[in-house]
Design a protein around this motif. Structure first.
Motif, PDB file in Angstrom:
ATOM      1  N   GLN A  49       1.378   5.491  -3.581  1.00 18.85           N
ATOM      2  CA  GLN A  49       0.095   5.561  -4.282  1.00 18.85           C
ATOM      3  C   GLN A  49      -1.081   5.554  -3.309  1.00 18.85           C
ATOM      4  O   GLN A  49      -2.231   5.558  -3.737  1.00 18.85           O
ATOM      5  N   GLU A  50      -0.787   5.523  -2.020  1.00 17.50           N
ATOM      6  CA  GLU A  50      -1.810   5.510  -0.974  1.00 17.50           C
ATOM      7  C   GLU A  50      -2.804   4.366  -1.165  1.00 17.50           C
ATOM      8  O   GLU A  50      -4.011   4.538  -1.058  1.00 17.50           O
ATOM      9  N   ARG A  51      -2.259   3.177  -1.434  1.00 19.60           N
ATOM     10  CA  ARG A  51      -3.102   2.002  -1.638  1.00 19.60           C
ATOM     11  C   ARG A  51      -2.889   1.008  -0.512  1.00 19.60           C
ATOM     12  O   ARG A  51      -1.834   0.974   0.107  1.00 19.60           O
ATOM     13  N   THR A  52      -3.890   0.197  -0.260  1.00 20.91           N
ATOM     14  CA  THR A  52      -3.821  -0.791   0.805  1.00 20.91           C
ATOM     15  C   THR A  52      -3.225  -2.096   0.286  1.00 20.91           C
ATOM     16  O   THR A  52      -3.201  -2.358  -0.923  1.00 20.91           O
ATOM     17  N   LEU A  53      -2.779  -2.923   1.219  1.00 17.38           N
ATOM     18  CA  LEU A  53      -2.305  -4.261   0.863  1.00 17.38           C
ATOM     19  C   LEU A  53      -3.401  -5.034   0.134  1.00 17.38           C
ATOM     20  O   LEU A  53      -3.140  -5.696  -0.865  1.00 17.38           O
ATOM     21  N   LYS A  54      -4.618  -4.951   0.658  1.00 16.23           N
ATOM     22  CA  LYS A  54      -5.737  -5.691   0.062  1.00 16.23           C
ATOM     23  C   LYS A  54      -5.979  -5.264  -1.380  1.00 16.23           C
ATOM     24  O   LYS A  54      -6.153  -6.105  -2.260  1.00 16.23           O
ATOM     25  N   ASP A  55      -5.967  -3.964  -1.628  1.00 19.24           N
ATOM     26  CA  ASP A  55      -6.200  -3.444  -2.976  1.00 19.24           C
ATOM     27  C   ASP A  55      -5.152  -3.979  -3.957  1.00 19.24           C
ATOM     28  O   ASP A  55      -5.490  -4.480  -5.028  1.00 19.24           O
ATOM     29  N   VAL A  56      -3.893  -3.898  -3.576  1.00 18.47           N
ATOM     30  CA  VAL A  56      -2.815  -4.333  -4.475  1.00 18.47           C
ATOM     31  C   VAL A  56      -2.822  -5.855  -4.618  1.00 18.47           C
ATOM     32  O   VAL A  56      -2.647  -6.375  -5.723  1.00 18.47           O
ATOM     33  N   ALA A  57      -3.040  -6.560  -3.519  1.00 11.05           N
ATOM     34  CA  ALA A  57      -3.072  -8.023  -3.587  1.00 11.05           C
ATOM     35  C   ALA A  57      -4.211  -8.499  -4.486  1.00 11.05           C
ATOM     36  O   ALA A  57      -4.028  -9.423  -5.292  1.00 11.05           O
ATOM     37  N   ASP A  58      -5.376  -7.885  -4.357  1.00 10.94           N
ATOM     38  CA  ASP A  58      -6.509  -8.258  -5.218  1.00 10.94           C
ATOM     39  C   ASP A  58      -6.192  -7.976  -6.686  1.00 10.94           C
ATOM     40  O   ASP A  58      -6.481  -8.797  -7.558  1.00 10.94           O
ATOM     41  N   ALA A  59      -5.601  -6.820  -6.962  1.00 13.43           N
ATOM     42  CA  ALA A  59      -5.266  -6.470  -8.346  1.00 13.43           C
ATOM     43  C   ALA A  59      -4.207  -7.413  -8.916  1.00 13.43           C
ATOM     44  O   ALA A  59      -4.217  -7.729 -10.101  1.00 13.43           O
ATOM     45  N   ALA A  60      -3.282  -7.873  -8.058  1.00  8.61           N
ATOM     46  CA  ALA A  60      -2.217  -8.771  -8.510  1.00  8.61           C
ATOM     47  C   ALA A  60      -2.654 -10.233  -8.503  1.00  8.61           C
ATOM     48  O   ALA A  60      -1.921 -11.097  -8.991  1.00  8.61           O
ATOM     49  N   ARG A  61      -3.833 -10.506  -7.907  1.00  8.28           N
ATOM     50  CA  ARG A  61      -4.357 -11.865  -7.780  1.00  8.28           C
ATOM     51  C   ARG A  61      -3.430 -12.748  -6.954  1.00  8.28           C
ATOM     52  O   ARG A  61      -3.169 -13.905  -7.306  1.00  8.28           O
ATOM     53  N   ILE A  62      -2.901 -12.161  -5.854  1.00  5.99           N
ATOM     54  CA  ILE A  62      -2.136 -12.925  -4.875  1.00  5.99           C
ATOM     55  C   ILE A  62      -2.748 -12.645  -3.509  1.00  5.99           C
ATOM     56  O   ILE A  62      -3.483 -11.662  -3.350  1.00  5.99           O
ATOM     57  N   SER A  63      -2.477 -13.487  -2.536  1.00  9.42           N
ATOM     58  CA  SER A  63      -3.098 -13.295  -1.229  1.00  9.42           C
ATOM     59  C   SER A  63      -2.467 -12.107  -0.501  1.00  9.42           C
ATOM     60  O   SER A  63      -1.290 -11.798  -0.687  1.00  9.42           O
ATOM     61  N   MET A  64      -3.278 -11.469   0.308  1.00  9.24           N
ATOM     62  CA  MET A  64      -2.808 -10.317   1.071  1.00  9.24           C
ATOM     63  C   MET A  64      -1.680 -10.718   2.031  1.00  9.24           C
ATOM     64  O   MET A  64      -0.669 -10.007   2.100  1.00  9.24           O
ATOM     65  N   PRO A  65      -1.790 -11.843   2.762  1.00 13.46           N
ATOM     66  CA  PRO A  65      -0.666 -12.225   3.629  1.00 13.46           C
ATOM     67  C   PRO A  65       0.625 -12.483   2.855  1.00 13.46           C
ATOM     68  O   PRO A  65       1.713 -12.152   3.314  1.00 13.46           O
TER      69      PRO A  65
END
Length: 145
Positions: A49-65
């Motif tokens: 989906q050409e998405r970043t870790l930050k984008d998906v983590a924010d959408a999932a409400r979990i931390s990027m690390p």
């Protein structure tokens, strides 16, 4: 019935008696760990989906690390976290599990056949716009609006 039938018990071995091996046997391939398979599926879907870790983590409400650790198979995720990550990618939990099952059903293939490389995002933005359709190994997934 035959009157010649023997009244002796017939022993059926549970495991066949191995013959003396002519050459050393290769060890059986190890089954992949669940966390490795699920992490690989999450990463492949995110990159598709050409998405970043930050984008998906924010959408999932979990931390990027934490999402990064999940994708690398370093952490075991709860069902709630897996559902949140799947929904952030536009998948249902059943879709995520079906993709993971597809990976497990092919044990001869390694879980991570080659290192993943990052690809540039469209339009020079840091995060790709969210799509209403995503490609996966299951085919087209259409999301309800």
């Amino acid at each position: 019935m035959s009157s010649h039938a023997s009244h002796e018990a017939r022993v059926i071995p549970l495991r066949p008696v191995p013959a003396a091996p002519a050459k050393p046997e290769e060890p059986a391939p190890k089954e992949p760990l669940w966390r490795d398979v699920v992490g690989d599926v999450l990463r492949r879907e995110r990159l598709a989906q050409e998405r970043t870790l930050k984008d998906v983590a924010d959408a999932a409400r979990i931390s990027m690390p934490y999402l990064s650790e999940l994708e690398r198979g370093r952490k075991e995720a709860s069902s709630e976290v897996l559902a949140a990550a799947a929904h952030a990618l536009g998948l249902g939990l059943a879709d995520l599990l079906a993709l993971a099952h597809g990976r497990l059903a092919r044990p001869a293939q390694p879980v991570r056949p080659r290192p993943l490389t990052s690809q540039p995002l469209r339009s020079g933005s840091r995060t790709a716009p969210r799509r209403t359709e995503a490609r996966s190994r299951l085919g087209d997934i259409r999301l309800a609006a």
